[in-house]
Scaffold this motif. Structure first.
Motif, PDB file in Angstrom:
ATOM      1  N   VAL A 213       0.836  -1.207   0.000  1.00  0.00           N
ATOM      2  CA  VAL A 213       0.000   0.000   0.000  1.00  0.00           C
ATOM      3  C   VAL A 213       0.868   1.252   0.000  1.00  0.00           C
ATOM      4  O   VAL A 213       0.548   2.251  -0.657  1.00  0.00           O
ATOM      5  CB  VAL A 213      -0.947  -0.027   1.224  1.00  0.00           C
ATOM      6  N   GLY A 214       1.999   1.205   0.702  1.00  0.00           N
ATOM      7  CA  GLY A 214       2.919   2.337   0.690  1.00  0.00           C
ATOM      8  C   GLY A 214       3.470   2.611  -0.691  1.00  0.00           C
ATOM      9  O   GLY A 214       3.591   3.775  -1.117  1.00  0.00           O
ATOM     10  N   VAL A 215       3.797   1.562  -1.432  1.00  0.00           N
ATOM     11  CA  VAL A 215       4.311   1.740  -2.788  1.00  0.00           C
ATOM     12  C   VAL A 215       3.214   2.242  -3.724  1.00  0.00           C
ATOM     13  O   VAL A 215       3.476   3.040  -4.627  1.00  0.00           O
ATOM     14  CB  VAL A 215       4.927   0.431  -3.312  1.00  0.00           C
ATOM     15  N   PHE A 216       1.982   1.803  -3.519  1.00  0.00           N
ATOM     16  CA  PHE A 216       0.867   2.331  -4.314  1.00  0.00           C
ATOM     17  C   PHE A 216       0.797   3.856  -4.190  1.00  0.00           C
ATOM     18  O   PHE A 216       0.588   4.567  -5.182  1.00  0.00           O
ATOM     19  CB  PHE A 216      -0.463   1.726  -3.861  1.00  0.00           C
ATOM     20  N   LEU A 217       0.971   4.340  -2.978  1.00  0.00           N
ATOM     21  CA  LEU A 217       0.938   5.790  -2.759  1.00  0.00           C
ATOM     22  C   LEU A 217       2.094   6.471  -3.494  1.00  0.00           C
ATOM     23  O   LEU A 217       1.891   7.510  -4.149  1.00  0.00           O
ATOM     24  CB  LEU A 217       1.013   6.096  -1.263  1.00  0.00           C
ATOM     25  N   LEU A 218       3.288   5.904  -3.403  1.00  0.00           N
ATOM     26  CA  LEU A 218       4.440   6.489  -4.087  1.00  0.00           C
ATOM     27  C   LEU A 218       4.227   6.504  -5.602  1.00  0.00           C
ATOM     28  O   LEU A 218       4.569   7.492  -6.269  1.00  0.00           O
ATOM     29  CB  LEU A 218       5.702   5.709  -3.732  1.00  0.00           C
ATOM     30  N   LEU A 219       3.681   5.435  -6.151  1.00  0.00           N
ATOM     31  CA  LEU A 219       3.417   5.391  -7.589  1.00  0.00           C
ATOM     32  C   LEU A 219       2.367   6.416  -7.986  1.00  0.00           C
ATOM     33  O   LEU A 219       2.453   7.022  -9.063  1.00  0.00           O
ATOM     34  CB  LEU A 219       2.969   3.987  -7.996  1.00  0.00           C
ATOM     35  N   ARG A 220       1.373   6.599  -7.100  1.00  0.00           N
ATOM     36  CA  ARG A 220       0.324   7.596  -7.405  1.00  0.00           C
ATOM     37  C   ARG A 220       0.933   8.994  -7.505  1.00  0.00           C
ATOM     38  O   ARG A 220       0.524   9.804  -8.356  1.00  0.00           O
ATOM     39  CB  ARG A 220      -0.753   7.563  -6.308  1.00  0.00           C
ATOM     40  N   VAL A 221       1.916   9.272  -6.674  1.00  0.00           N
ATOM     41  CA  VAL A 221       2.600  10.567  -6.751  1.00  0.00           C
ATOM     42  C   VAL A 221       3.500  10.616  -7.984  1.00  0.00           C
ATOM     43  O   VAL A 221       3.559  11.617  -8.698  1.00  0.00           O
ATOM     44  CB  VAL A 221       3.425  10.809  -5.467  1.00  0.00           C
ATOM     45  N   LEU A 222       4.181   9.516  -8.264  1.00  0.00           N
ATOM     46  CA  LEU A 222       5.151   9.483  -9.354  1.00  0.00           C
ATOM     47  C   LEU A 222       4.504   9.703 -10.720  1.00  0.00           C
ATOM     48  O   LEU A 222       5.096  10.354 -11.591  1.00  0.00           O
ATOM     49  CB  LEU A 222       5.892   8.142  -9.335  1.00  0.00           C
ATOM     50  N   ILE A 223       3.295   9.187 -10.926  1.00  0.00           N
ATOM     51  CA  ILE A 223       2.671   9.321 -12.245  1.00  0.00           C
ATOM     52  C   ILE A 223       2.300  10.758 -12.571  1.00  0.00           C
ATOM     53  O   ILE A 223       1.962  11.059 -13.715  1.00  0.00           O
ATOM     54  CB  ILE A 223       1.404   8.426 -12.365  1.00  0.00           C
ATOM     55  N   GLU A 224       2.377  11.652 -11.591  1.00  0.00           N
ATOM     56  CA  GLU A 224       2.162  13.067 -11.878  1.00  0.00           C
ATOM     57  C   GLU A 224       3.369  13.672 -12.587  1.00  0.00           C
ATOM     58  O   GLU A 224       3.288  14.772 -13.139  1.00  0.00           O
ATOM     59  CB  GLU A 224       1.882  13.839 -10.584  1.00  0.00           C
ATOM     60  N   PHE A 225       4.508  12.956 -12.568  1.00  0.00           N
ATOM     61  CA  PHE A 225       5.739  13.497 -13.149  1.00  0.00           C
ATOM     62  C   PHE A 225       6.267  12.672 -14.321  1.00  0.00           C
ATOM     63  O   PHE A 225       7.025  13.179 -15.135  1.00  0.00           O
ATOM     64  CB  PHE A 225       6.827  13.576 -12.064  1.00  0.00           C
ATOM     65  N   THR A 226       5.895  11.420 -14.422  1.00  0.00           N
ATOM     66  CA  THR A 226       6.399  10.579 -15.507  1.00  0.00           C
ATOM     67  C   THR A 226       5.415   9.446 -15.769  1.00  0.00           C
ATOM     68  O   THR A 226       4.535   9.179 -14.943  1.00  0.00           O
ATOM     69  CB  THR A 226       7.787   9.999 -15.152  1.00  0.00           C
ATOM     70  N   ASP A 227       5.576   8.787 -16.908  1.00  0.00           N
ATOM     71  CA  ASP A 227       4.726   7.647 -17.238  1.00  0.00           C
ATOM     72  C   ASP A 227       5.186   6.416 -16.466  1.00  0.00           C
ATOM     73  O   ASP A 227       6.395   6.173 -16.308  1.00  0.00           O
ATOM     74  CB  ASP A 227       4.795   7.347 -18.739  1.00  0.00           C
ATOM     75  N   VAL A 228       4.242   5.634 -16.001  1.00  0.00           N
ATOM     76  CA  VAL A 228       4.531   4.400 -15.277  1.00  0.00           C
ATOM     77  C   VAL A 228       3.667   3.291 -15.869  1.00  0.00           C
ATOM     78  O   VAL A 228       2.460   3.471 -16.074  1.00  0.00           O
ATOM     79  CB  VAL A 228       4.240   4.531 -13.766  1.00  0.00           C
ATOM     80  N   SER A 229       4.280   2.164 -16.169  1.00  0.00           N
ATOM     81  CA  SER A 229       3.558   1.049 -16.783  1.00  0.00           C
ATOM     82  C   SER A 229       2.623   0.371 -15.791  1.00  0.00           C
ATOM     83  O   SER A 229       2.912   0.282 -14.589  1.00  0.00           O
ATOM     84  CB  SER A 229       4.555   0.018 -17.327  1.00  0.00           C
TER      85      SER A 229
END
Length: 783
Positions: A213-229
């Motif tokens: 769940v912690g990584v889900f949150l980090l990915l949610r923030v990250l997709i605001e700056f770059t594409d994530v598969s």
């Protein structure tokens, strides 16, 4: 550092646990929205010739390769008046949809045979949805259903890259949920068998959920700056659950061992953090560095696994070093509540793993040679590896895009949706004046083996001859001072033949500078980009692994040994995958799939980085215990046997648990996810058994004291910067002086006193390869 962290966590345990619960709820609420925002692409390097040509086609000509294919069927024949009327209306309707850059069909282009099936009952409608991958996904969500089933009196099925990406994303989400439903119960049962306690078995699963769940949150923030598969979610689930279970297993096992010695709860936690916790932290850093090798690739599909994997490893370690000790302090001895069976501790110097190590070290050369030959034999098929981009054939046969692709391959004479486009951006101010040169070039291209026809501004060419003169439709091939040629292949573009065709097209003499785009060109350029980045990725993984293991052991021999043995076991894994998936021998064994004679190009590199990191994970656990014994006794054989005895069962249990997590991917209907899951499970299990159980003892027995050798300058570096378990004193020392004393961690002269609080024997002094060491007998405290 870890002792101070343990002391802080134990003092603030309730506040920490409440805070963790609040963060968990917040992360679940925000991170739970990440899946719809993930992308399904990321397979193209924007700096390649094909990518630049595609940009020119989009910007200058407003065309591109069709990404939506509609297969229209009329059993009375596609040339019947009703079918012609319906097909024309269907094409016009699709062309008017917002977001459709172009649309054409068998009926709108003069009924060419290439767009009609051989039996005359099917025809193709081709379209290009404009925009990036997310825009294409949005269009499919909004409009795709309107172009399937009974449309305008025709039976229509949707296919092409856009439909395949949509179905791939949906299938991945479904498969991930299915895998979790299978894996969690199986993991819990195995954890109960390992811990013999229902309470202890629940803790690793809880830490796995916290990590994911912690990584889900980090990915949610990250997709605001770059594409994530979207496939980053699989890494998060697999690694997050697997590493959390592994790290919990080692720390809890050490904690329970301390409790059995009669140590108080707080002291048992402090000791576990200082020993097993140190190794967990070191292991997480090792896994993170191994995954960082994926960041050098120019494909966000591969980088996404690093985006998810690196924080997953670090968060799993953080949870194990903070949340876990807080839970242990709250539970105390109650961690063994709800016992399931009993297991008698075996006396030191006995047990399966000790006997195995001694057996191997009595016959190191024949046993080691036999296993090396076995691994080489398993890896032999890897020499025939063929890689390709993923297409609709990675999906189950029930997928619409799979069915459309199968019909196009079997019933149509040309691969209309896989055409290569040759772009000449500047042919002069007057393209009409360049017509003779364009015609000559088109004739040459149409004569290349594997080309069905070439269409351009001066007509359509087949086999080096003009087949259809230029007409009104030919004007679309010209824009300003540029011209492009549409090269329709007769063979599959996503294959070795397709790559060879691209090379042949690029080798034809060009009257003006030209670039080739299209699926075959994307495959050729993607593999070239991949191959160019691989040496850098390997260097990052190898160098970081070498440095970290050197800091742990003070040896240059052991890191080299680890690199060689891990590469050997991984090559065996790759060989099994080539034999099973590329050659199709596992079809029906791991579920039904369509062998294509190739493996998705991203699988080998992804497997290498992830599996290499996990292999180093177990290497750290084993070597830390062997080094502790060697520093204590100076006896290489005894150190290896005791190290394997104390870690063998834990490493094998950890490997089994993480293999169960990855085997959950085998239940997926997506072929390359099956390959990734099976490959990671095989790599982990082979590493924990054949490599750690046999090859490591065999090598270390043959090398003897040379295991611990390093040049003088590097010994000085290790003395200054090397990792030492004794760097952090116990939180509550027992008796005078440090509870665990200190041991030399290098190859230079050193004097160390190693005391054991559980022993009352007087200290003795002996000479070891690292200097003079005073020690008591008894069991060691490393993990």
């Amino acid at each position: 550092m870890l002792a101070r962290l343990a002391a802080f966590v134990l003092r603030r345990r309730k506040a920490l646990l409440y805070g963790c619960l609040m963060v968990f709820v917040l992360s679940a609420a925000i991170g739970g929205t990440v899946i719809p925002k993930l992308s399904s692409g990321g397979y193209v390097d924007s700096g390649t010739e094909s990518a630049k040509a595609a940009e020119v086609l989009e910007d200058k000509f407003r065309v591109g390769e069709p990404n939506l294919v509609l297969l229209a069927t009329d059993r009375s024949g596609v040339d019947s008046p009703a079918a012609v009327r319906a097909g024309t209306e269907l094409t016009d309707r699709l062309a008017r949809e917002p977001g459709i850059a172009e649309a054409y069909s068998y009926w709108s282009t003069g009924r060419p045979e290439a767009l009609r099936s051989e039996n005359g009952e099917r025809a193709l409608v081709m379209a290009r949805i404009e925009g990036d991958e997310d825009a294409v996904t949005d269009w499919m969500d909004a409009h795709a259903d309107a172009y399937q089933g009974d449309v305008q009196g025709l039976q229509v099925q949707a296919g092409g890259a856009a439909k395949a990406d949509e179905e791939l994303s949906e299938q991945t989400t479904k498969d991930l949920a299915k895998a979790e439903m299978i894996v969690f119960p199986v993991l819990f049962v195995v954890l109960v068998l390992v811990f013999r306690s229902l309470v202890a078995a629940l803790i690793p699963l809880a830490l796995g959920l916290v990590t994911m769940v912690g990584v889900f949150l980090l990915l949610r923030v990250l997709i605001e700056f770059t594409d994530v598969s979207v496939f980053a979610m699989n890494t998060t689930t697999g690694l997050g659950l697997g590493l959390a279970v592994d790290y919990s297993l080692f720390i809890i096992s050490r904690y329970r061992e301390e409790l059995r010695r009669g140590v108080a709860t707080e002291q048992a936690i402090a000791t576990s953090m200082r020993t097993a916790g140190r190794t967990v932290l070191f292991s997480a850093v090792t896994v993170a560095f191994a995954l960082s090798g994926l960041l050098v690739f120019p494909f966000y599909f591969l980088r996404s696994f690093a985006y998810a994997g690196i924080p997953t490893a670090l968060l799993a370690a953080t949870a194990a070093l903070t949340v876990l000790p807080a839970l242990l302090m709250v539970l105390g001895p109650r961690i063994d509540k709800l016992r399931v069976g009993k297991r008698r501790p075996k006396p030191e110097g006995s047990g399966f793993w000790h006997r195995l190590a001694m057996t191997v070290m009595r016959h190191p050369v024949p046993i080691g040679t036999g296993i090396v030959v076995l691994l080489l034999a398993l890896g032999a098929p890897f020499l025939n590896l063929t890689m390709s981009l993923a297409d609709e054939r990675t999906l189950p046969t029930s997928a619409s895009s799979y069915q459309v692709g199968a019909v196009v391959r079997s019933e149509f004479t040309a691969q209309e949706n896989q055409a290569a486009m040759v772009v000449m951006e500047d042919v002069g101010r007057d393209p009409a004046a360049a017509a003779p040169q364009i015609t000559s070039y088109a004739r040459a291209l149409s004569g290349v083996d594997g080309v069905a026809r070439v269409e351009t501004s001066t007509g359509t060419f087949v086999g080096g001859d003009l087949a259809v003169p230029a007409g009104r439709a030919s004007a679309r091939f010209t824009a300003g001072d540029g011209v492009y040629l549409n090269v329709v292949p007769s063979d599959e573009a996503m294959s070795e033949q397709g790559r060879e065709l691209v090379r042949d097209l690029r080798a034809v003499d060009q009257p003006f500078p030209a670039r080739v785009a299209g699926p075959g060109a994307e495959l050729e350029d993607s593999l070239d980009s991949l191959n160019a980045a691989i040496p850098w990725a390997l260097c990052i993984v190898a160098l970081s692994t070498f440095v970290l293991l050197f800091l742990l052991t003070g040896s240059v021999v052991l890191p080299v040994k680890a690199l060689v043995l891990n590469t050997l076991s991984l090559s065996a894994t790759f060989g099994v995958l080539v034999w099973g998936f590329q050659d199709g021998h596992l079809d029906g064994v791991v579920g039904d799939f369509t062998p294509t004679g190739s493996i998705t190009w991203s699988v080998p590199m992804l497997l290498f980085c992830v599996a290499f990191g996990l292999s180093m994970d177990y290497e750290v656990f084993l070597l830390s215990r062997i080094k502790e014994e060697y520093d204590r006794t100076g006896d290489n054989v005894s150190a290896v046997a005791r190290g394997l005895e104390r870690t063998g069962s834990l490493v094998s249990a950890a490997a089994l648990l993480i293999a169960i997590v990855f085997l959950g991917f085998v239940t997926s209907s997506v072929v390359f996810l099956k390959a990734i899951g099976l490959g990671l499970a095989l790599a982990v299990l082979m590493d924990a058994t054949l490599v750690r159980g046999a090859l490591v003892p065999a090598f270390m027995r043959v090398a003897g004291r040379a295991n611990w050798w390093s040049p003088g300058p590097l010994r000085a570096v290790h003395e200054r910067f090397g990792l030492r378990e004794s760097a952090d004193p116990p939180a509550h020392p027992q008796g005078p002086g440090p509870a665990n004393g200190s041991v030399p961690a290098g190859n230079g002269p050193a004097t160390a006193t190693l005391t054991n609080p559980t022993s009352s024997a007087a200290p003795t002094t002996r000479t070891t390869p690292t200097g003079t060491a005073s020690h008591h007998g008894g069991t060691s405290s490393g993990d």
